[in-house]
Design an enzyme around this catalytic site. Structure first.
Site, PDB file in Angstrom:
ATOM      1  N   CYS B 407       0.811  -1.213   0.000  1.00 36.50           N
ATOM      2  CA  CYS B 407       0.000   0.000   0.000  1.00 36.50           C
ATOM      3  C   CYS B 407       0.846   1.266   0.000  1.00 36.50           C
ATOM      4  O   CYS B 407       0.450   2.272  -0.583  1.00 36.50           O
ATOM      5  CB  CYS B 407      -0.996  -0.006   1.143  1.00 36.50           C
ATOM      6  N   HIS B 451      -2.131   0.758   7.063  1.00 41.14           N
ATOM      7  CA  HIS B 451      -2.466   1.022   5.662  1.00 41.14           C
ATOM      8  C   HIS B 451      -1.998   2.438   5.320  1.00 41.14           C
ATOM      9  O   HIS B 451      -1.720   3.243   6.200  1.00 41.14           O
ATOM     10  CB  HIS B 451      -3.985   0.882   5.492  1.00 41.14           C
ATOM     11  N   ASP B 467      -8.217   5.584  -2.529  1.00 41.11           N
ATOM     12  CA  ASP B 467      -7.367   4.484  -2.095  1.00 41.11           C
ATOM     13  C   ASP B 467      -6.839   3.745  -3.314  1.00 41.11           C
ATOM     14  O   ASP B 467      -7.507   2.873  -3.859  1.00 41.11           O
ATOM     15  CB  ASP B 467      -8.139   3.535  -1.177  1.00 41.11           C
TER      16      ASP B 467
END
Lengths: 330, 651
Positions: B407, B451, B467
């Protein structure tokens, strides 16, 4: 030498004893340790433990450690519980009897005590100390009476009292010292130490007809006479006495009845001081009694007529022990 | 003076107790101590055991001095300083073992036990989990046992049971003090710099690999208990550091201001929850977007974070509200917007070129972002926990060469591309998702849920969350990391899907640990005050607390004292009947002398009370029979005797 400090300490010690520790001069037995008679104070280890806990508490605050608080508080609890347990280790104990056995100066006198633990838990790690010397460790089983023997050192003749006994304990953790003071009514005589090496009593001290007073035999049986109270049992003619109803006979040995020794204070060498004289006379009394010879004792304050046997010996030893001191309580 | 005089030397038997106490105390430290310290301590302990067994002599003073100097020098080299938590604990461990080896007298032994208590305290600096507490309890039990053993010799089982009894009796005091001892918030004085090292969590900056490292940890980051609905996974973004400065390699937080009122407009459905956050020694709270708090300990940062006034040095609880649909930063300052467009010169040329292309094709910023997301999707990037190492232009290499990333790679590359496309963008790190514990209904968020995502600023709606990880793997957002990663073998054991039973066990344990955290570790000044308020006290006043504490402790001590003073009646039921009988006669004037047996006494009493003679003789005879007879008295026998004594009409 007694300094002013000693006197002050004595004075305040006495005051402390009477007011705080409720010590009586001597107490009747049986004595029970009630809660007012038991004292507890932390020991050096206990103080160190307290400081440790203090530090741990500060660390817990500073680092915000919840478990640190927990451990510290648990240990504080342990300290308090150990205080309680120390107290519980002494409370309700009973001193049933106390007895002191006479001895010669320099030899330990035997103090026999009988303790009772009336509770259903054992009393462990007890320590009995007599002020003036003598101590022992003891543990008392539940619901049991226990005999305890304390060897009391002696260093001067005269009357010896059980005095002040401190029963103390650091059980369970050694953090707290609990103690109680007992003053049982028990006393004995400390006889003068017999002179060593033993000196034969000179013939000059012999009175009466015997010429061979120096070597009185035990083997030369010379006859029998009627038993008189005070005769030693070793000399009773048991076989003969058994045959004759209601009459005991005592065996007489050569010289035994003939010799009459006279132990005279005033006929001792002039260079001896009081204690040396008493020592020598004590030795002679013991020797003469062992040999079965009759003896008389003359001291400046009186005379004990010639005789033999345990009663007579004790009478002589008592006079020797108390010579110049009197029977007053020291 | 005599043989009975206290023997103060330390026996082998005491040595074994002390060794066991120190050894158990050291076990939890092993994980944190340098290997040479643990090994050295073990050697010293073994030496003591062997010496106690009489196989070797005790070491001399000189040897001990040399070893002590070695410990100090070694610790100095290891940590480069001697003041601080870690070197302090290492020194303490070494000295406790040396003290043990040096102990010759009971006094030394007791000193070693006190050092042991310090060590037990020290292990809480490393962790305060249930297992540590259990271990400490064992250590304390052995320490108390060692003190007991030094006072009275007994078989080890007896010593242990006595020590256990002592600890058990101490528990009420502990509870009273724990609840009532006035708690003081915060440190009393300055703490060493490493006091809170070893706390895991997000770092203040982000570079490739920083989050994937964190994800391997199963440690809990925080818990949330919602009143009512739990928000869907796609709304569960827990906001950590917001990073708006990029130097080509690392993302760093930008300049923010703090205020007491929230910098956004509320909209949509609010979620009310309690956040229990683990200590991480930083200011940020991991609140769900966008947070509102009434708590005096919190402030709002201008980048929409909720921060704590003081660093989180212990686990804390907050009552929070989240508005996932709120609008943030609609009138953001020109300065902030400029900062969020800045890119270092010459960094990641291919990604920058991609951004410029998109900017040429679309004018509206919203369209540009959509186009970039589309491009990311077309690149068929692979989401993996073990991406290859990247070089200078990490975004370029990730997007166009390796195509594999985690991520932090996705978000970093997307933010760079968006800035190049002229859309203000920044990286937000935090946690996403979380797992609902079926045993207590709380949402548990672990380090493995860490994250990173992107926020872009659009003129009409302010900051909007994007995202980019979802472009490769939409399931990351909805099902969490386990569903998202194809390669489950690289996940830690507890996260693997086929280990369901292990997972269930872990959840159960987590629920227990949560209770522990809430009620034991989380009990602080605030909890204390609210608890006391519940009892109607003014909890804010320390004097009330202290008074309550002292009173309670005094009462408990009195209770124990009363217990010690209670004289248990001696004898059994039969004895009690006889005592009663004798007591009644005694009040009537006939005292039993100590030497009198029951028959003898009954005869005497019968003479004194002729009208009751038969009864008295019967009772005396019956008692003697039951007491000294062959047969054990039955309940009926006792009842008969009791009746007869009761009916005796003595005046």
């Amino acid at each position: 030498m007694i300094t002013a400090g000693d006197r002050l300490r004595q004075h305040f010690g006495g005051l402390l004893d009477r007011r705080l520790f409720r010590v009586r001069r001597s107490e009747p037995l049986p004595a029970r340790l009630g809660h007012r008679r038991i004292f507890v104070l932390p020991t050096a280890t206990g103080v160190a433990f307290g400081l440790t806990l203090m530090t741990m508490l500060l660390a817990s605050m500073n680092y915000v450690l919840s478990l640190g608080y927990g451990l510290t508080f648990l240990l504080i609890g342990v300290g308090l519980v150990s205080l309680h347990q120390t107290f519980r280790n002494l409370v309700h104990l009973e001193l049933l009897s106390a007895h002191l056995e006479s001895t010669h100066c320099g030899q330990p006198a035997t103090l026999r005590l009988r303790f009772r633990n009336p509770s259903d838990y054992p009393r462990l790690g007890l320590h009995l100390r007599r002020s003036g010397g003598g101590e022992t460790r003891l543990s008392l089983d539940p619901h049991t009476d226990t005999n305890v023997v304390v060897a009391v050192p002696t260093n001067r003749r005269g009357r010896l009292e059980a005095g002040r006994l401190v029963l103390e304990t650091r059980y369970p953790l050694g953090l707290v010292r609990g103690w109680s003071i007992l003053t049982p009514e028990a006393a004995c005589l400390v006889y003068p130490a017999p002179e060593t090496p033993a000196r034969e009593y000179p013939g000059a001290f012999a009175a009466g007809q015997s010429e061979q007073s120096g070597k009185l035999g035990e083997d030369d049986f010379s006859g029998l006479r009627e038993y008189r109270p005070g005769d030693t049992l070793r000399r009773v003619a048991w076989k003969l006495s058994a045959r004759c109803e209601d009459q005991f006979y005592t065996k007489q040995f050569d010289g035994g009845n003939a010799a009459r020794l006279e132990f005279d204070w005033f006929r001792l060498p002039a260079e001896l001081d009081t204690e040396a004289r008493l020592s020598r006379l004590t030795r002679w009394v013991l020797q003469a009694e062992a040999a079965g010879v009759g003896y008389a004792l003359r001291l400046p304050d009186g005379r004990i007529d010639a005789d033999r046997g345990q009663t007579h010996q004790l009478q002589c030893l008592r006079a020797l022990a108390l010579y110049g001191i009197g029977d007053e309580r020291s | 003076m005599s043989a009975a005089e206290a023997d103060t030397t330390l026996k082998a038997w005491h040595g074994h107790w002390l060794t066991a106490c120190i050894a158990v105390t050291l076990i939890p430290h092993v994980e944190y101590l340098p290997a040479w310290v643990s090994g050295g301590c073990a050697l010293l302990l073994v030496w003591r055991v062997i010496a106690d067994l009489g196989l070797t002599p005790m070491p001399g003073r000189l040897v001990l001095l040399v070893v002590a100097a070695g410990v100090v020098v070694g610790t100095g080299i290891e940590y480069r300083h001697l003041l601080g938590k870690d070197p302090g604990l290492a020194l303490l461990a070494g000295f406790a073992c040396l003290k043990l080896l040096e102990a010759r007298s009971l006094r030394d032994g007791r000193a070693a036990v006190l050092l042991g208590f310090f060590l037990q305290m020290g292990q809480f600096l490393n962790g305060q989990e249930i297992l540590v507490a259990a271990m400490t309890l064992c250590g304390a039990l052995l320490a108390v046992g060692a003190l007991l053993a030094m006072e009275n010799e007994a078989p080890w089982q007896t010593v242990i049971s006595r020590a256990g009894r002592l600890l058990f009796m101490a528990v009420p005091f502990m509870l009273a003090l724990f609840v009532l001892f006035p708690r003081i918030p915060g440190p009393l004085w300055g703490l060493p710099a490493d006091a809170f090292s070893g706390m895991t969590g997000l770092s203040e900056t982000m570079s490739p690999g920083s989050i994937s490292r964190l994800v391997r940890s199963g440690k809990i980051a925080f818990r949330a208990e919602f009143d009512g609905d739990i928000p869907p996974p796609r709304d569960r973004y827990w906001r950590g550091p917001v990073l708006s400065l990029f130097d080509g390699q690392r993302w760093e937080p930008g300049f923010t201001t703090l205020s007491a009122s929230p910098p956004y407009e509320f909209a949509g459905k609010p979620y009310h929850y309690r956040l229990t956050i683990e200590a991480h020694n930083q200011h940020w709270l991991l609140a769900m977007d966008f947070p509102v708090s009434d708590d005096a300990r919190t402030r709002y940062a201008s980048d929409q974070r909720l921060v704590s006034v003081t660093p989180l040095r212990s686990r804390q609880r907050y009552e929070l509200t989240a508005y996932p649909a709120a609008h943030a930063g609609r009138n953001e300052s020109a300065y902030v917007i400029r900062r969020n467009l800045r890119l270092p010169e010459g960094s990641n040329p291919r990604t920058t070129a991609l951004g410029r292309q998109v900017a040429e094709r679309f004018a509206a910023p919203g369209r540009r972002i959509d186009a970039l997301l589309e491009t990311f999707r077309e690149l068929r990037l692979e989401y993996t926990l073990a991406p290859p190492a990247l070089g200078l232009h990490s975004a370029d290499e990730f997007l166009f060469d390796s195509g594999e990333g985690f991520c932090e790679h996705f978000s970093s590359a997307f933010a760079i591309a968006a800035r190049a496309a002229g859309v203000p963008a920044r990286v937000v790190t935090g946690y996403q998702g979380g797992e609902i514990n079926p045993h207590d209904g709380s949402l548990v968020v672990r380090q493995s849920d860490a994250h990173a995502w992107v926020e872009v600023w659009l003129p009409e709606s302010g900051w909007r969350r994007v995202d980019p990880t979802a472009t490769s793997n939409p399931t990351r957002i909805d099902t969490g990391i386990v569903g998202a990663l194809p390669d489950v073998a690289s996940l830690p054991l507890f996260m693997q899907p086929n280990m369901a039973w292990l997972r269930s066990l872990q959840l159960r344990w987590d629920a227990v640990a949560n209770g522990w955290n809430q009620w034991v570790l989380g009990y602080n000044d605030e909890r204390q005050r609210s608890l006391l308020r519940g009892f109607g006290f003014d909890g804010g006043d320390y004097r009330h607390l202290a008074a309550a504490m002292v009173t309670l402790m005094g009462l408990m001590m009195l209770g124990y004292l009363g217990w010690a003073l209670r004289r248990r009646r001696r004898g059994d039921a039969l004895d009690r009947q006889w005592q009663r009988f004798c007591g009644r006669l005694s009040r009537a004037g006939t005292r039993r002398a100590d030497w009198q047996g029951p028959l003898d006494f009954a005869e005497q009493a019968a003479g004194r009370h002729p009208q009751l003679a038969d009864d008295i003789r019967w009772i005396g005879g019956r008692y003697a029979e039951l007491r000294y007879g062959r047969k054990r008295p039955t309940r009926q026998d006792l009842a008969d005797l009791e009746n007869r004594i009761k009916l005796l009409d003595i005046r």
